[in-house]
Design a protein around this motif. Structure first.
Motif, PDB file in Angstrom:
ATOM      1  N   VAL A 109      45.201  22.627  56.531  1.00  0.00           N
ATOM      2  CA  VAL A 109      45.971  22.896  55.200  1.00  0.00           C
ATOM      3  C   VAL A 109      45.591  21.420  54.253  1.00  0.00           C
ATOM      4  N   HIS A 110      45.116  20.062  54.859  1.00  0.00           N
ATOM      5  CA  HIS A 110      44.498  19.814  53.995  1.00  0.00           C
ATOM      6  C   HIS A 110      43.584  19.776  52.991  1.00  0.00           C
ATOM      7  N   ILE A 111      42.431  20.518  54.044  1.00  0.00           N
ATOM      8  CA  ILE A 111      41.227  21.149  52.817  1.00  0.00           C
ATOM      9  C   ILE A 111      41.858  22.389  52.113  1.00  0.00           C
ATOM     10  N   ALA A 112      42.819  23.187  51.998  1.00  0.00           N
ATOM     11  CA  ALA A 112      43.545  23.710  50.950  1.00  0.00           C
ATOM     12  C   ALA A 112      44.522  23.037  49.736  1.00  0.00           C
ATOM     13  N   ASN A 113      45.241  22.096  50.310  1.00  0.00           N
ATOM     14  CA  ASN A 113      45.642  20.995  49.817  1.00  0.00           C
ATOM     15  C   ASN A 113      44.534  20.691  48.146  1.00  0.00           C
ATOM     16  N   THR A 114      43.672  20.143  49.174  1.00  0.00           N
ATOM     17  CA  THR A 114      42.372  19.693  48.223  1.00  0.00           C
ATOM     18  C   THR A 114      41.893  20.275  47.486  1.00  0.00           C
ATOM     19  N   TYR A 115      41.598  21.866  47.305  1.00  0.00           N
ATOM     20  CA  TYR A 115      41.067  22.751  47.134  1.00  0.00           C
ATOM     21  C   TYR A 115      42.078  22.972  45.492  1.00  0.00           C
ATOM     22  N   ASP A 175      56.535  22.626  51.734  1.00  0.00           N
ATOM     23  CA  ASP A 175      55.677  22.253  50.998  1.00  0.00           C
ATOM     24  C   ASP A 175      54.463  21.363  51.416  1.00  0.00           C
ATOM     25  N   THR A 176      52.906  22.038  51.626  1.00  0.00           N
ATOM     26  CA  THR A 176      52.274  21.195  52.468  1.00  0.00           C
ATOM     27  C   THR A 176      52.254  20.699  51.322  1.00  0.00           C
ATOM     28  N   GLY A 177      51.696  20.498  50.578  1.00  0.00           N
ATOM     29  CA  GLY A 177      50.950  19.683  49.784  1.00  0.00           C
ATOM     30  C   GLY A 177      51.901  17.555  50.142  1.00  0.00           C
ATOM     31  N   GLN A 178      53.349  18.200  50.050  1.00  0.00           N
ATOM     32  CA  GLN A 178      54.209  16.375  50.448  1.00  0.00           C
ATOM     33  C   GLN A 178      53.828  16.114  51.625  1.00  0.00           C
ATOM     34  N   ALA A 179      53.928  17.151  52.050  1.00  0.00           N
ATOM     35  CA  ALA A 179      53.830  17.505  53.839  1.00  0.00           C
ATOM     36  C   ALA A 179      52.548  16.481  54.354  1.00  0.00           C
ATOM     37  N   TYR A 180      51.385  17.383  54.129  1.00  0.00           N
ATOM     38  CA  TYR A 180      50.028  16.914  54.352  1.00  0.00           C
ATOM     39  C   TYR A 180      48.697  16.631  53.223  1.00  0.00           C
ATOM     40  N   PRO A 232      37.333  33.498  43.617  1.00  0.00           N
ATOM     41  CA  PRO A 232      39.477  33.678  43.279  1.00  0.00           C
ATOM     42  C   PRO A 232      40.067  34.420  44.568  1.00  0.00           C
ATOM     43  N   MET A 233      39.245  35.105  45.080  1.00  0.00           N
ATOM     44  CA  MET A 233      40.092  35.676  46.840  1.00  0.00           C
ATOM     45  C   MET A 233      40.294  34.316  47.401  1.00  0.00           C
ATOM     46  N   LEU A 234      39.574  32.978  47.993  1.00  0.00           N
ATOM     47  CA  LEU A 234      39.932  31.409  47.877  1.00  0.00           C
ATOM     48  C   LEU A 234      41.004  31.372  47.365  1.00  0.00           C
ATOM     49  N   THR A 235      40.642  30.588  46.326  1.00  0.00           N
ATOM     50  CA  THR A 235      42.196  30.286  45.968  1.00  0.00           C
ATOM     51  C   THR A 235      43.291  31.309  45.588  1.00  0.00           C
ATOM     52  N   LEU A 236      42.885  32.317  45.901  1.00  0.00           N
ATOM     53  CA  LEU A 236      44.774  32.586  46.100  1.00  0.00           C
ATOM     54  C   LEU A 236      45.132  33.174  47.565  1.00  0.00           C
ATOM     55  N   VAL A 237      44.261  32.915  48.274  1.00  0.00           N
ATOM     56  CA  VAL A 237      44.513  32.239  49.675  1.00  0.00           C
ATOM     57  C   VAL A 237      45.144  31.095  49.854  1.00  0.00           C
ATOM     58  N   VAL A 238      44.249  30.538  48.602  1.00  0.00           N
ATOM     59  CA  VAL A 238      44.551  28.743  48.998  1.00  0.00           C
ATOM     60  C   VAL A 238      46.160  28.490  48.258  1.00  0.00           C
ATOM     61  N   ILE A 239      46.820  28.659  46.746  1.00  0.00           N
ATOM     62  CA  ILE A 239      47.614  29.323  45.976  1.00  0.00           C
ATOM     63  C   ILE A 239      48.750  29.813  46.979  1.00  0.00           C
TER      64      ILE A 239
END
Length: 297
Positions: A109-115, A175-180, A232-239
């Motif tokens: 989840v930290h990687i997703a927020n960073t991405y 809110d993963t950004g605030q939590a992690y 875009p596929m990875l971006t979709l999963v992240v957003i």
């Protein structure tokens, strides 16, 4: 004596005879085509300073426009409830399923927020820079498409303010950004002076990522170029997994991009110099080679 040496002299002249006219014509055509190709590639590239000012200006207008769309908190949450209900009515998969998969690992989840926070702008900027340097005609096409999609998105943000699912209690998402961390948004959306958090639809994160993939596929010839769709596929999963966007945000962005691509035509695929030379050589008429008088006597 003279008649006996004439055949030898004629043979010597034949050996030093220049190449046939058709070969000379093809060589000249090759040189001319290569020169024209170099010239056309050079003149197709827009002036760098003008492009920098144009891109920076468009980005500034977009940022100012997003800020003008702030302050519609009640309307943004009302629209969020409508979007959430519509997604359930048409049986779209729940955003929570993607977030649950990310939450299995704090690192993931930290990687997703960073991405989400760091890849969006640099990837798009790198895409435009590469096209400008290597595919000028494709650069102009891609810049126009991105400008149209971004302008349409700004209109959407102004007319349809939308709170993201991370702010919607009904969604039950974190809110993963605030939590992690990391996050690009303030803890209080209504007073966030750095970003408009009520501009979820359409998702430019996904729209730009999809255009980057389409643009690179169109501008290159490698058999591996389709792997750019992973972006875009990875971006979709992240957003979706970070609860910054609904599925419909990506769907609307895809529709806007499709309209822009239909209106702004793709330039012809870049032809190599060798290809142009071959094409030019094929249309050059071949003259008959005159008989070498004296060589057969």
């Amino acid at each position: 004596m003279d008649s006996r040496t004439e055949p030898a002299e004629s043979a010597s002249e034949s050996a030093s005879e220049p190449e046939p006219p058709d070969a000379a014509i093809q060589a000249a055509a090759s040189h001319d085509a290569a020169a024209k190709t170099h010239t056309s590639d050079t003149t197709a590239r827009p002036p760098l300073v003008r492009e920098l000012l144009l891109v920076v200006g468009l980005f500034a207008v977009y940022k100012v426009g997003r800020q003008l769309a702030t302050g519609h908190t009640a309307e943004a949450f009302g629209n969020a409830h409508k979007v959430w209900d519509l997604e359930r009515a048409v049986h779209l998969p729940g955003e929570g399923a993607v977030q649950t998969a990310l939450l299995h690992s704090d690192t993931l989840v930290h990687i997703a927020n960073t991405y989400y926070a760091t890849v969006h702008f640099p990837a798009t900027a790198g895409f435009l820079i590469w096209l400008y340097l290597r595919r000028p005609a494709h650069y102009v096409w891609a810049r126009r498409v991105l400008a149209v999609v971004t302008a349409a998105a700004l209109v959407g943000h102004l007319t349809f303010p939308l709170a993201p699912p991370r702010l919607l209690a009904e969604a039950g998402l974190i809110d993963t950004g605030q939590a992690y961390g990391p996050t690009v948004y303030g803890a209080h959306p209504a007073t966030d002076s750095m970003a408009n958090q009520f501009a979820a639809m359409p998702s430019l994160h996904f729209g730009w990522a999809l255009m980057v993939a389409i643009g690179l596929i169109a501008a290159t010839k490698s058999r591996w170029r389709w792997l750019w769709l992973l972006h875009p596929m990875l971006t979709l999963v992240v957003i979706v997994g970070t609860a910054n966007h609904y599925w419909l945000d990506a769907i609307v962005a895809t529709a806007l991009l499709g309209i822009a691509l239909a209106v702004i035509h793709l330039p012809h695929r870049t032809v190599t110099t060798a290809g142009r030379v071959q094409e030019r050589a094929e249309v050059v008429p071949v003259q008959e080679v005159p008989e070498l008088v004296g060589a057969g006597r």
